[in-house]
Motif scaffolding. Sequence first.
Motif, PDB file in Angstrom:
ATOM      1  N   THR A 160       7.088  12.800   1.128  1.00 40.71           N
ATOM      2  CA  THR A 160       7.698  11.477   1.273  1.00 40.71           C
ATOM      3  C   THR A 160       6.641  10.420   0.955  1.00 40.71           C
ATOM      4  O   THR A 160       5.559  10.431   1.545  1.00 40.71           O
TER       5      THR A 160
ATOM      6  N   MET B 161       4.582   0.181   1.151  1.00 40.64           N
ATOM      7  CA  MET B 161       4.664  -0.764   2.262  1.00 40.64           C
ATOM      8  C   MET B 161       3.998  -2.102   1.925  1.00 40.64           C
ATOM      9  O   MET B 161       2.786  -2.187   1.819  1.00 40.64           O
TER      10      MET B 161
ATOM     11  N   ALA C 188       5.826   6.389   0.861  1.00 36.80           N
ATOM     12  CA  ALA C 188       6.290   5.076   1.320  1.00 36.80           C
ATOM     13  C   ALA C 188       5.479   3.994   0.615  1.00 36.80           C
ATOM     14  O   ALA C 188       4.256   4.102   0.481  1.00 36.80           O
TER      15      ALA C 188
ATOM     16  N   ASN D  75       3.445  11.079   3.190  1.00 38.59           N
ATOM     17  CA  ASN D  75       3.749  11.810   4.436  1.00 38.59           C
ATOM     18  C   ASN D  75       3.163  11.107   5.664  1.00 38.59           C
ATOM     19  O   ASN D  75       2.569  11.732   6.538  1.00 38.59           O
ATOM     20  N   GLY D  76       3.317   9.772   5.683  1.00 39.15           N
ATOM     21  CA  GLY D  76       2.901   9.020   6.863  1.00 39.15           C
ATOM     22  C   GLY D  76       1.423   8.730   6.950  1.00 39.15           C
ATOM     23  O   GLY D  76       0.957   8.255   7.989  1.00 39.15           O
ATOM     24  N   LYS D  77       0.663   8.987   5.877  1.00 39.88           N
ATOM     25  CA  LYS D  77      -0.768   8.659   5.889  1.00 39.88           C
ATOM     26  C   LYS D  77      -1.086   7.723   4.727  1.00 39.88           C
ATOM     27  O   LYS D  77      -0.752   8.007   3.575  1.00 39.88           O
ATOM     28  N   MET D  78      -1.756   6.617   5.064  1.00 36.17           N
ATOM     29  CA  MET D  78      -2.145   5.653   4.041  1.00 36.17           C
ATOM     30  C   MET D  78      -3.116   6.313   3.057  1.00 36.17           C
ATOM     31  O   MET D  78      -4.027   7.020   3.461  1.00 36.17           O
TER      32      MET D  78
ATOM     33  N   ARG E 297      -5.547   5.644  -0.681  1.00 38.04           N
ATOM     34  CA  ARG E 297      -6.123   4.614  -1.561  1.00 38.04           C
ATOM     35  C   ARG E 297      -6.401   5.149  -2.960  1.00 38.04           C
ATOM     36  O   ARG E 297      -6.679   4.404  -3.872  1.00 38.04           O
TER      37      ARG E 297
ATOM     38  N   ALA F  17       1.696   5.212   1.249  1.00 39.14           N
ATOM     39  CA  ALA F  17       1.448   6.258   2.243  1.00 39.14           C
ATOM     40  C   ALA F  17       2.157   7.529   1.788  1.00 39.14           C
ATOM     41  O   ALA F  17       3.288   7.469   1.308  1.00 39.14           O
TER      42      ALA F  17
ATOM     43  N   PHE G 233       0.852  -1.189   0.000  1.00 43.76           N
ATOM     44  CA  PHE G 233       0.000   0.000   0.000  1.00 43.76           C
ATOM     45  C   PHE G 233       0.887   1.237   0.000  1.00 43.76           C
ATOM     46  O   PHE G 233       2.098   1.143   0.237  1.00 43.76           O
TER      47      PHE G 233
END
Lengths: 366, 74
Positions: B64, B68, B66, B49-52, B54, B47, B45
């Motif tokens: 940023t 994951m 990510a 800036n640290g938020k998932m 969809r 993310a 999935f």
Amino acid sequence: MLESINERYSRQIILPGFGEAAQQKLRQAKVCIVGMGALGCPALQYLTAAGVGNMGIVDGDVVQLHNLHRQPLFFSNEVGALKVMVAKQKMQQLNPLVNITDYPFHIHPKNALQILSEYDIVIDATDNFPTKYLLNDACAILQKPLVYGAVSQYEGQVSIFNNNLKGGKNIQYRDVFPDPAATANIQSCEQSGVLGVLPGIIGTLQATEVIKFITGMGKLLDGRLLTYRSLETQFYEIELTKNANAVNINVDEFQQTDYQHICNAASTEESLSVDQFKQMLQQQLLFVVDVREMGELPHVNFVDHQIPYSQIIQAENNLHIPVTNKNICIICQQGVRSRNAATIFQSKTLQKIFHLQGGLNAYFNS
Amino acid sequence: MQVLVFGSLTDIVAPLPNDIICDNTEQLIGLLEAKYPAIKTTTYFIAVNGKMIRENTPLQPTDTVALMPPFSGG
């Protein structure tokens, strides 16, 4: 020997915000740990030491020599013994005040609800996707919080799922990873390795969340996925969200689900069963490509070509597909690398690419 | 923007791209799939800036992202 309970737990009872009230909550708590491996052992040890009154431990495996580098609860002379039996015996010595129930078999849809319903909170200390989905679904049905942990090589993940008690966010594993079939290509520790100390850290983080949940202290990893990267010594946190398309299954569906199957369902390439493989081999219809790394055992005499999986991944754009008028069938130890390699091969040729389902393990166990 | 990859993706997305510039997450994934085709064989999935997230999400150069995947070991 009579002991003072207050003396045993004195160093945590004197903690500000802990006290005898929190100790009493731990004493009354019931925690189930599924998986007595590298995550489950450290979680069990710290929860036993902390005085969690009732614990269930579920695992049908025996101690193996290759477990010991990351499961130091077990000793060399215990190889071959049932993990839950060894763990229970040692924990009774560590803290005789704790009541431990052993379940010396694997959890499955027919026994999961009955076992887990006895407990307040469940720790996912398993090492495979089918059981992770199974535990998620069982805990969702029973409305039990699930403390998730998993590792990959040098990294580990922790979160608390299905926490709808105490105003929890009620995120499920399926909200984060909705498609079990898509996990088929992710390798296990057995295939890709794991740094021994890493699951020790993740398992103790899971134990910490359990203690916080029971005592009501602090802020839980609820709705947050924490990833620890040991090589960078960094923690990375992601805020999770509910997934409107995530599947929720009921008790009947749960008991009829073949979790092994749903985690291996996706593939564009063609899987060969061991029987099909043997038959086609005998009829000289196969050109067998071994994608295990050089030196991996056992040697087999039916390999026509070897190209290690690590090279396939690195040189994907210059991949040379063997020229043959037979059917190319890719093999590896467990059937995961071969499946990935078959997907890559298939993207580069019109010829149908096969792979051996379950790998050489299945071949030699049939 | 910074791209972080985890778990099984660390072997696939190597070396990490440090010069990617794009407008949104769909474009980013397209670029990564072109450069590292094996990404398509795995699941993860995203993310920001640290938020998932969809859905396709606009990206700024300072963001940023990510990627994951699930981990299976224990």
